[in-house]
Scaffold this motif. Structure first.
Motif, PDB file in Angstrom:
ATOM      1  N   GLU A 105       0.785  -0.934  -0.017  1.00  0.00           N
ATOM      2  CA  GLU A 105      -0.006   0.162   0.066  1.00  0.00           C
ATOM      3  C   GLU A 105       0.940   1.149   0.074  1.00  0.00           C
ATOM      4  N   CYS A 106       1.898   1.303   0.569  1.00  0.00           N
ATOM      5  CA  CYS A 106       2.793   2.478   0.971  1.00  0.00           C
ATOM      6  C   CYS A 106       4.007   2.504  -0.120  1.00  0.00           C
ATOM      7  N   PHE A 107       4.471   1.163  -0.626  1.00  0.00           N
ATOM      8  CA  PHE A 107       5.708   1.565  -1.381  1.00  0.00           C
ATOM      9  C   PHE A 107       5.577   0.650  -2.636  1.00  0.00           C
ATOM     10  N   GLY A 108       4.434  -0.189  -3.104  1.00  0.00           N
ATOM     11  CA  GLY A 108       4.254  -0.742  -4.216  1.00  0.00           C
ATOM     12  C   GLY A 108       4.631  -2.231  -3.856  1.00  0.00           C
ATOM     13  N   SER A 109       5.774  -2.371  -3.144  1.00  0.00           N
ATOM     14  CA  SER A 109       6.188  -3.966  -3.194  1.00  0.00           C
ATOM     15  C   SER A 109       7.333  -4.027  -2.087  1.00  0.00           C
ATOM     16  N   GLN A 110       7.683  -5.151  -1.593  1.00  0.00           N
ATOM     17  CA  GLN A 110       8.511  -5.172  -0.649  1.00  0.00           C
ATOM     18  C   GLN A 110      10.032  -4.809  -1.343  1.00  0.00           C
ATOM     19  N   GLU A 111      10.224  -5.474  -2.552  1.00  0.00           N
ATOM     20  CA  GLU A 111      11.390  -5.044  -3.101  1.00  0.00           C
ATOM     21  C   GLU A 111      11.565  -3.854  -3.343  1.00  0.00           C
ATOM     22  N   LEU A 113      10.496  -1.164  -1.293  1.00  0.00           N
ATOM     23  CA  LEU A 113      10.557  -0.724  -0.052  1.00  0.00           C
ATOM     24  C   LEU A 113      12.380  -1.117   0.432  1.00  0.00           C
ATOM     25  N   GLU A 114      12.654  -2.028   0.087  1.00  0.00           N
ATOM     26  CA  GLU A 114      14.173  -2.547   0.351  1.00  0.00           C
ATOM     27  C   GLU A 114      15.033  -1.661  -0.666  1.00  0.00           C
ATOM     28  N   ASN A 115      14.632  -1.472  -1.719  1.00  0.00           N
ATOM     29  CA  ASN A 115      15.529  -0.589  -2.534  1.00  0.00           C
ATOM     30  C   ASN A 115      15.517   0.834  -2.156  1.00  0.00           C
ATOM     31  N   LYS A 116      14.374   1.386  -1.571  1.00  0.00           N
ATOM     32  CA  LYS A 116      14.228   2.770  -1.022  1.00  0.00           C
ATOM     33  C   LYS A 116      15.199   2.804   0.190  1.00  0.00           C
ATOM     34  N   LEU A 117      15.243   1.746   1.143  1.00  0.00           N
ATOM     35  CA  LEU A 117      16.083   1.594   2.177  1.00  0.00           C
ATOM     36  C   LEU A 117      17.234   2.042   1.862  1.00  0.00           C
ATOM     37  N   VAL A 118      17.899   0.998   0.809  1.00  0.00           N
ATOM     38  CA  VAL A 118      19.147   1.155   0.483  1.00  0.00           C
ATOM     39  C   VAL A 118      19.542   2.444  -0.020  1.00  0.00           C
ATOM     40  N   GLN A 119      18.826   3.139  -1.119  1.00  0.00           N
ATOM     41  CA  GLN A 119      19.159   4.178  -1.571  1.00  0.00           C
ATOM     42  C   GLN A 119      19.118   5.334  -0.512  1.00  0.00           C
ATOM     43  N   THR A 120      18.245   5.472   0.214  1.00  0.00           N
ATOM     44  CA  THR A 120      18.191   6.363   1.326  1.00  0.00           C
ATOM     45  C   THR A 120      19.669   6.165   2.238  1.00  0.00           C
ATOM     46  N   GLY A 121      19.978   5.137   2.533  1.00  0.00           N
ATOM     47  CA  GLY A 121      20.916   4.839   3.276  1.00  0.00           C
ATOM     48  C   GLY A 121      22.434   5.341   2.409  1.00  0.00           C
ATOM     49  N   MET A 122      22.383   5.077   1.152  1.00  0.00           N
ATOM     50  CA  MET A 122      23.205   5.679   0.369  1.00  0.00           C
ATOM     51  C   MET A 122      23.450   7.025   0.440  1.00  0.00           C
ATOM     52  N   GLY A 123      22.247   7.820   0.432  1.00  0.00           N
ATOM     53  CA  GLY A 123      22.045   9.308   0.151  1.00  0.00           C
ATOM     54  C   GLY A 123      22.310   9.948   1.569  1.00  0.00           C
ATOM     55  N   LEU A 124      22.484   9.300   2.456  1.00  0.00           N
ATOM     56  CA  LEU A 124      22.791   9.900   3.902  1.00  0.00           C
ATOM     57  C   LEU A 124      24.321  10.419   3.878  1.00  0.00           C
ATOM     58  N   VAL A 125      24.465  11.685   3.930  1.00  0.00           N
ATOM     59  CA  VAL A 125      25.971  12.280   4.150  1.00  0.00           C
ATOM     60  C   VAL A 125      26.470  12.203   5.651  1.00  0.00           C
ATOM     61  N   GLY A 126      27.496  11.404   5.792  1.00  0.00           N
ATOM     62  CA  GLY A 126      28.054  11.157   7.014  1.00  0.00           C
ATOM     63  C   GLY A 126      27.331  10.234   7.892  1.00  0.00           C
ATOM     64  N   SER A 127      27.665  10.312   9.193  1.00  0.00           N
ATOM     65  CA  SER A 127      26.964   9.205   9.891  1.00  0.00           C
ATOM     66  C   SER A 127      25.523   9.358  10.360  1.00  0.00           C
ATOM     67  N   GLY A 128      24.996   8.314  10.547  1.00  0.00           N
ATOM     68  CA  GLY A 128      23.318   8.569  10.703  1.00  0.00           C
ATOM     69  C   GLY A 128      22.510   7.291  10.746  1.00  0.00           C
ATOM     70  N   TRP A 129      21.174   7.297  10.682  1.00  0.00           N
ATOM     71  CA  TRP A 129      20.542   6.246  10.785  1.00  0.00           C
ATOM     72  C   TRP A 129      19.291   6.560   9.826  1.00  0.00           C
ATOM     73  N   VAL A 130      18.745   5.089   9.172  1.00  0.00           N
ATOM     74  CA  VAL A 130      17.489   5.085   8.295  1.00  0.00           C
ATOM     75  C   VAL A 130      16.635   4.406   8.937  1.00  0.00           C
ATOM     76  N   TRP A 131      15.493   5.079   9.102  1.00  0.00           N
ATOM     77  CA  TRP A 131      14.185   4.703   9.921  1.00  0.00           C
ATOM     78  C   TRP A 131      12.892   4.324   8.964  1.00  0.00           C
ATOM     79  N   LEU A 132      12.257   3.069   9.246  1.00  0.00           N
ATOM     80  CA  LEU A 132      10.983   2.941   8.595  1.00  0.00           C
ATOM     81  C   LEU A 132      10.122   3.080   9.891  1.00  0.00           C
ATOM     82  N   ALA A 133       9.223   3.992   9.755  1.00  0.00           N
ATOM     83  CA  ALA A 133       8.266   4.569  10.702  1.00  0.00           C
ATOM     84  C   ALA A 133       6.931   4.611  10.476  1.00  0.00           C
ATOM     85  N   MET A 134       5.937   4.577  11.303  1.00  0.00           N
ATOM     86  CA  MET A 134       4.370   4.674  10.885  1.00  0.00           C
ATOM     87  C   MET A 134       3.931   6.176  11.265  1.00  0.00           C
ATOM     88  N   THR A 135       3.413   6.760  10.530  1.00  0.00           N
ATOM     89  CA  THR A 135       2.346   7.878  10.839  1.00  0.00           C
ATOM     90  C   THR A 135       1.215   7.518  11.863  1.00  0.00           C
TER      91      THR A 135
END
Length: 199
Positions: A105-111, A113-135
């Motif tokens: 419903e939110c990302f289209g597929s698990q694949e 979602l996982e691609n977006k998690l990886v891409q988001t992690g790659m786009g983070l400059v420096g040190s930090g965290w990638v979160w999956l959260a619910m509004t």
């Protein structure tokens, strides 16, 4: 998680053996990550609170938003690491059907979602965290925070988190962050994520 506990904080043991995530994350990395990095944040948090009796009765989640940088940074280090270790599992069975529907419903597929998690992690400059959260509207979102900051825990429910500090992967993969992020996708603890979603 230590969320409902107070000073003095005690370490939360890993819910699996140090080498249980091999070959995705080595025993060597997990030892230094849990026994050294996480424990250092825990010790520094207790030291920072030792002479602050008013802060000793504040729950960990709230300490992550304190004005005092010494308390805020170390509380974030404890909170984030505990959620990270709980976000991983050697028995990754993938999301349940209910969770798969929410992901679709939110990302289209698990694949996707996982691609977006990886891409988001790659786009983070420096040190930090990638979160999956619910509004509050029960929509799944991916966010990042830098250093030991947390997301807005009053408005978002964290479901899982990925550590993108170099100490999470450098001993195994040196600077190959993408390789680490793809490996993490194979040991995400979807059962714990769904449990947090239900809460």
């Amino acid at each position: 998680m230590n969320c409902d506990k107070y000073y003095p904080y005690t370490a939360v043991p890993l819910p699996y053996a140090l080498g249980a995530l091999d070959p995705h994350i080595s025993e060597y990395t997990m030892y230094f990550h849990h026994e050294k990095h996480y424990m250092t944040y825990l010790e520094k948090l207790n030291a920072a609170l030792k002479d602050s009796p008013l802060m000793q009765n504040v729950p960990l989640e709230c300490l992550t938003k304190m004005d005092c940088a010494d308390i805020r940074v170390n509380a974030g280090g404890v909170y984030n690491h505990e959620l990270y270790f709980a976000s991983l599992s050697p028995n990754c069975k993938g999301p349940s059907n209910h969770m798969k529907e929410k992901i679709k419903e939110c990302f289209g597929s698990q694949e996707e979602l996982e691609n977006k998690l990886v891409q988001t992690g790659m786009g983070l400059v420096g040190s930090g965290w990638v979160w999956l959260a619910m509004t509050r509207e029960k929509h799944l979102v991916i966010l990042t925070t830098c250093n030991q900051d947390t997301i807005d825990l009053d408005r978002l429910a964290p479901l899982l988190i990925i550590d993108v500090w170099e100490h999470a992967y450098y001993l195994d993969r040196q600077n190959r962050r993408e390789e680490y992020l793809k490996a993490v996708m194979k040991c995400l603890n979807w059962a714990n994520a769904e449990s947090l979603m239900k809460e």
